[in-house]
Design a protein around this motif. Structure first.
Motif, short mmCIF file in Angstrom:
data_model
loop_
_atom_site.label_atom_id
_atom_site.label_comp_id
_atom_site.label_asym_id
_atom_site.label_seq_id
_atom_site.Cartn_x
_atom_site.Cartn_y
_atom_site.Cartn_z
N GLY A 1 0.79 -1.22 0.00
CA GLY A 1 0.00 0.00 0.00
C GLY A 1 0.83 1.27 0.00
O GLY A 1 0.29 2.36 -0.20
N VAL A 2 2.14 1.14 0.21
CA VAL A 2 3.00 2.32 0.22
C VAL A 2 3.06 2.91 -1.19
O VAL A 2 3.03 2.18 -2.18
N ASN A 3 3.11 4.24 -1.25
CA ASN A 3 3.28 4.89 -2.55
C ASN A 3 4.77 4.88 -2.88
O ASN A 3 5.59 5.25 -2.06
N ILE A 4 5.07 4.43 -4.07
CA ILE A 4 6.46 4.22 -4.45
C ILE A 4 6.74 4.88 -5.79
O ILE A 4 5.84 4.99 -6.64
N GLU A 5 7.95 5.35 -5.96
CA GLU A 5 8.38 5.91 -7.24
C GLU A 5 9.60 5.13 -7.68
O GLU A 5 10.55 4.95 -6.92
N LEU A 6 9.57 4.64 -8.91
CA LEU A 6 10.70 3.87 -9.43
C LEU A 6 10.95 4.20 -10.88
O LEU A 6 10.11 4.79 -11.55
N ARG A 7 12.13 3.81 -11.33
CA ARG A 7 12.52 4.04 -12.72
C ARG A 7 12.82 2.69 -13.35
O ARG A 7 13.53 1.87 -12.77
N GLY A 8 12.28 2.45 -14.56
CA GLY A 8 12.51 1.20 -15.26
C GLY A 8 12.27 1.36 -16.75
O GLY A 8 11.77 2.38 -17.21
N GLU A 9 12.63 0.31 -17.49
CA GLU A 9 12.46 0.32 -18.94
C GLU A 9 11.21 -0.46 -19.31
O GLU A 9 11.05 -1.62 -18.92
N CYS A 10 10.33 0.16 -20.07
CA CYS A 10 9.09 -0.49 -20.50
C CYS A 10 9.41 -1.54 -21.56
O CYS A 10 10.02 -1.24 -22.58
N THR A 11 9.01 -2.78 -21.28
CA THR A 11 9.32 -3.87 -22.21
C THR A 11 8.08 -4.55 -22.76
O THR A 11 8.22 -5.55 -23.46
N GLY A 12 6.89 -4.05 -22.45
CA GLY A 12 5.74 -4.64 -23.10
C GLY A 12 4.46 -4.58 -22.30
O GLY A 12 4.39 -4.02 -21.21
N PHE A 13 3.46 -5.22 -22.88
CA PHE A 13 2.11 -5.23 -22.34
C PHE A 13 1.52 -6.61 -22.53
O PHE A 13 1.60 -7.19 -23.62
N ASN A 14 0.98 -7.16 -21.46
CA ASN A 14 0.27 -8.44 -21.53
C ASN A 14 -1.21 -8.13 -21.41
O ASN A 14 -1.71 -7.84 -20.33
N PRO A 15 -1.96 -8.18 -22.54
CA PRO A 15 -3.36 -7.78 -22.52
C PRO A 15 -4.24 -8.73 -21.73
O PRO A 15 -3.88 -9.86 -21.45
N ASP A 16 -5.41 -8.24 -21.39
CA ASP A 16 -6.40 -8.98 -20.60
C ASP A 16 -7.28 -9.81 -21.53
O ASP A 16 -8.30 -9.36 -22.00
N ASP A 17 -6.86 -11.05 -21.80
CA ASP A 17 -7.63 -11.93 -22.68
C ASP A 17 -8.65 -12.77 -21.92
O ASP A 17 -9.68 -13.16 -22.47
N LEU A 18 -8.39 -13.07 -20.66
CA LEU A 18 -9.25 -13.97 -19.88
C LEU A 18 -10.01 -13.26 -18.77
O LEU A 18 -10.62 -13.92 -17.94
N GLY A 19 -9.93 -11.96 -18.71
CA GLY A 19 -10.60 -11.23 -17.65
C GLY A 19 -9.85 -11.27 -16.32
O GLY A 19 -10.44 -11.04 -15.27
N LEU A 20 -8.56 -11.60 -16.38
CA LEU A 20 -7.76 -11.72 -15.15
C LEU A 20 -6.88 -10.51 -14.89
O LEU A 20 -6.11 -10.50 -13.95
N GLY A 21 -6.97 -9.51 -15.73
CA GLY A 21 -6.17 -8.30 -15.53
C GLY A 21 -5.00 -8.23 -16.49
O GLY A 21 -4.32 -9.21 -16.74
N ALA A 22 -4.78 -7.05 -17.02
CA ALA A 22 -3.68 -6.81 -17.94
C ALA A 22 -2.47 -6.30 -17.16
O ALA A 22 -2.61 -5.75 -16.08
#
Length: 152
Positions: A116-137
């Protein structure tokens, strides 16, 4: 005849040395640290997820391979069998999240971070896993490092 042999030996030595230096540099190559990288974008986890869920192709053009300064609430900390950590950020009411694979060179003990802590981080975006089964993207960031945490 002797000159041809000498030239051939020199050529083979130069070729062997070139191959050695190329291979050793590729094997020992390291990714630059996120601590010294400048971010391309600063965005909240919920907004990043919203952009990807709205139009993943457009969001990929914008964010894929870019350094992102991301802020959001910590939903969970996952550790794989090799001891690598992933911080999961996002809204607890949503199944979707931003999964941030941590760079293990960081000095912060991620297992000690309170959920629940608010966090700030830096990283490289490597993709997206879409929500095909209704389980969250999931949006995926790699080589992430923690910049700061804001205790509630």
């Amino acid at each position: 005849m002797k000159i041809k042999k000498i030239v051939l030996i020199i050529f083979l030595l130069v070729l062997a040395l070139g191959a050695y230096f190329y291979i050793s540099s590729e094997i020992n190559r390291k990714s630059p640290s996120m601590a010294n990288s400048q971010e391309d974008f600063k965005i909240e986890a919920a907004n990043l997820l919203s952009e990807y869920e709205g139009n993943s192709a457009k969001a990929n053009q914008k964010y894929l391979g870019k350094i992102i300064l991301l802020s959001g609430n910590l939903k969970s900390v996952e550790t794989d069998e090799k001891g690598f950590h992933t911080l999961v950020l996002g809204d607890n009411s949503s199944m979707s999240s931003v999964r941030c694979s941590m760079d293990n060179s960081g000095s912060v003990d991620v297992k000690a971070l309170p959920i629940g802590v608010n966090i700030e981080l830096r990283g490289e975006c490597t993709g997206f896993n879409p929500d095909d089964l209704g389980l969250g993207a999931d949006v995926v960031l790699n080589r992430s490092i923690i910049i700061k945490t804001n205790q509630k």
